[in-house]
Enzyme design. Sequence first.
Site, PDB file in Angstrom:
ATOM      1  N   ASP A 199     -24.176  -9.360  83.339  1.00 18.61           N
ATOM      2  CA  ASP A 199     -25.540  -9.008  83.711  1.00 18.61           C
ATOM      3  C   ASP A 199     -25.814  -9.631  85.068  1.00 18.61           C
ATOM      4  O   ASP A 199     -25.809 -10.863  85.213  1.00 18.61           O
ATOM      5  CB  ASP A 199     -26.549  -9.525  82.677  1.00 18.61           C
ATOM      6  CG  ASP A 199     -27.987  -9.206  83.078  1.00 18.61           C
ATOM      7  OD1 ASP A 199     -28.358  -8.023  83.103  1.00 18.61           O
ATOM      8  OD2 ASP A 199     -28.730 -10.165  83.399  1.00 18.61           O
ATOM      9  N   GLU A 283     -23.497  -3.151  84.363  1.00 17.16           N
ATOM     10  CA  GLU A 283     -24.566  -2.160  84.332  1.00 17.16           C
ATOM     11  C   GLU A 283     -24.612  -1.414  85.660  1.00 17.16           C
ATOM     12  O   GLU A 283     -24.484  -2.021  86.731  1.00 17.16           O
ATOM     13  CB  GLU A 283     -25.911  -2.842  84.081  1.00 17.16           C
ATOM     14  CG  GLU A 283     -27.067  -1.880  83.858  1.00 17.16           C
ATOM     15  CD  GLU A 283     -28.377  -2.601  83.599  1.00 17.16           C
ATOM     16  OE1 GLU A 283     -29.393  -1.912  83.365  1.00 17.16           O
ATOM     17  OE2 GLU A 283     -28.387  -3.848  83.635  1.00 17.16           O
ATOM     18  N   CYS A 335     -32.412  -6.330  70.961  1.00 15.45           N
ATOM     19  CA  CYS A 335     -31.871  -7.540  70.342  1.00 15.45           C
ATOM     20  C   CYS A 335     -30.376  -7.336  70.096  1.00 15.45           C
ATOM     21  O   CYS A 335     -29.974  -6.373  69.433  1.00 15.45           O
ATOM     22  CB  CYS A 335     -32.601  -7.851  69.040  1.00 15.45           C
ATOM     23  SG  CYS A 335     -31.897  -9.238  68.105  1.00 15.45           S
ATOM     24  N   CYS A 338     -29.582  -7.667  65.944  1.00 15.90           N
ATOM     25  CA  CYS A 338     -29.909  -6.633  64.952  1.00 15.90           C
ATOM     26  C   CYS A 338     -30.060  -5.244  65.560  1.00 15.90           C
ATOM     27  O   CYS A 338     -30.115  -4.260  64.834  1.00 15.90           O
ATOM     28  CB  CYS A 338     -31.194  -7.007  64.207  1.00 15.90           C
ATOM     29  SG  CYS A 338     -32.667  -7.098  65.262  1.00 15.90           S
ATOM     30  N   CYS A 354     -36.927 -12.173  68.730  1.00 24.29           N
ATOM     31  CA  CYS A 354     -36.917 -10.844  68.117  1.00 24.29           C
ATOM     32  C   CYS A 354     -37.924 -10.815  66.964  1.00 24.29           C
ATOM     33  O   CYS A 354     -37.923 -11.704  66.097  1.00 24.29           O
ATOM     34  CB  CYS A 354     -35.512 -10.523  67.613  1.00 24.29           C
ATOM     35  SG  CYS A 354     -35.383  -8.926  66.776  1.00 24.29           S
ATOM     36  N   CYS A 357     -35.658  -9.924  63.388  1.00 20.63           N
ATOM     37  CA  CYS A 357     -34.749 -10.895  62.751  1.00 20.63           C
ATOM     38  C   CYS A 357     -35.067 -12.333  63.123  1.00 20.63           C
ATOM     39  O   CYS A 357     -34.484 -13.254  62.546  1.00 20.63           O
ATOM     40  CB  CYS A 357     -33.298 -10.578  63.118  1.00 20.63           C
ATOM     41  SG  CYS A 357     -32.929 -10.750  64.873  1.00 20.63           S
ATOM     42  N   ASP A 364     -31.066 -13.118  80.035  1.00 25.58           N
ATOM     43  CA  ASP A 364     -29.872 -12.661  80.749  1.00 25.58           C
ATOM     44  C   ASP A 364     -28.647 -12.657  79.837  1.00 25.58           C
ATOM     45  O   ASP A 364     -27.824 -11.731  79.893  1.00 25.58           O
ATOM     46  CB  ASP A 364     -29.629 -13.539  81.970  1.00 25.58           C
ATOM     47  CG  ASP A 364     -30.776 -13.471  82.962  1.00 25.58           C
ATOM     48  OD1 ASP A 364     -31.430 -12.415  83.031  1.00 25.58           O
ATOM     49  OD2 ASP A 364     -31.024 -14.470  83.674  1.00 25.58           O
TER      50      ASP A 364
END
Length: 416
Positions: A199, A283, A335, A338, A354, A357, A364
């Site tokens: 990232d 990305e 997330c 999950c 989250c 969960c 990052d």
Amino acid sequence: MADRLPRTGERGTVPRQGSADPRWGLDATAVLLLVEDDAGDALLVREVLVDSGLPMEVTWCKSLAEARVFLDATPYAVCVLLDLHLPDTHGLSAVRLVRDAAPDAAVVVLTGVAENEAGLAAVAANARWKITGAGRLLLPKIGEVKVRWSRRLPSVPSSVTVIRDAAGRFFASFVVASDPDADLARMPGAEGLPSVGIDLGLTHFAVLSDGTKIDSPRFLRRAEKKLKKAQRELSRKQKRSKNREKARLKVARAHAQVADARREFHHQLSTQLIRENQAVAVEDLAVKALARTRLGKSVHDAGWAQFLAMLEYKAQRYARVFVKVGRFEPPSQVCSACGVKDGPKPLHVRTWTCTHCGTVHDRDHNAAKNVKQAAGLAVTACRAQVRPELVPAQREEAGSHGIHTGTRAVQRHSTQ
């Protein structure tokens, strides 16, 4: 078989002397092979080469088949002028055929030789250089030039291009052939190495899926004071004066130092990532769009596009896997534990929890994990591919805005 073209106004061909010509750096025993189906174009090429003073014998072949027969029997041919408009050639496949017949020959591709006399003269001039025994570069009309070699050439170069940048520095760029097996030998085998997701950011240049954080060097930000002073001195100099030219070179050298430091950082980091991982996922960032925001200077200072380009070509060169995840994937909103999409978050939010969960995420690090999973590189302990498990849609996301469902649809039909 091959036909020899005589010199204009002379009989026969250039004599085979068997000695090197000190003016051009070429052996007079070598042969320059011209592959051209048009006799008129071939004669024109011959005249241009003769006028340039090349001490080589020029041999003419009408087709690629004749050229291959000649090259098989003539291992000392050093240059082949190849016209891709021949009836029996199909694009660059002709270049590969010539390379197979004469691996040590330099191949120059010509298109439209009759209309390109200037280009032929440039080809002839480019053949008058060589690397001396003392490690210097002999250039036409210049002589021997001292060279500070950055690395050892892997093979005999076929051409050289001298480049001068804005800072007044000269660079010699050589075209050489590399051995893929030798490239692979410089890197450890990919078997058993992990995969990594990356990232990219501004506070940290890169955060890896294993939790490693690489700080951003911010080369431009650190040199801003020096650049500001040099630019101010340049603006105060009189135009078209010698002092202004000196000030301009000072600014150019300051910018060149920043660019060189950034490029070296990108090279070292990209090589390290390729060496230590068998697959790299990143990305696909819209760098041009990000550069138009208020963070444009920091985006340009990071140099993401240059870094990704280095990762891509090094992965291809050293037999690694390089994957780009689509720019519309939301790695910062999902997330990684999950798979629930928690929604967009402002940039000042660096950690979040989250709602499904309860996992606390570093923004990052979580994005790097999602990039790795989106690329299909994440695996479990038993080496099976990891995919986020299916979760029920949130209440506000269920159904469709255009079609009424449940009690609302019953109420609507009962009123009609």
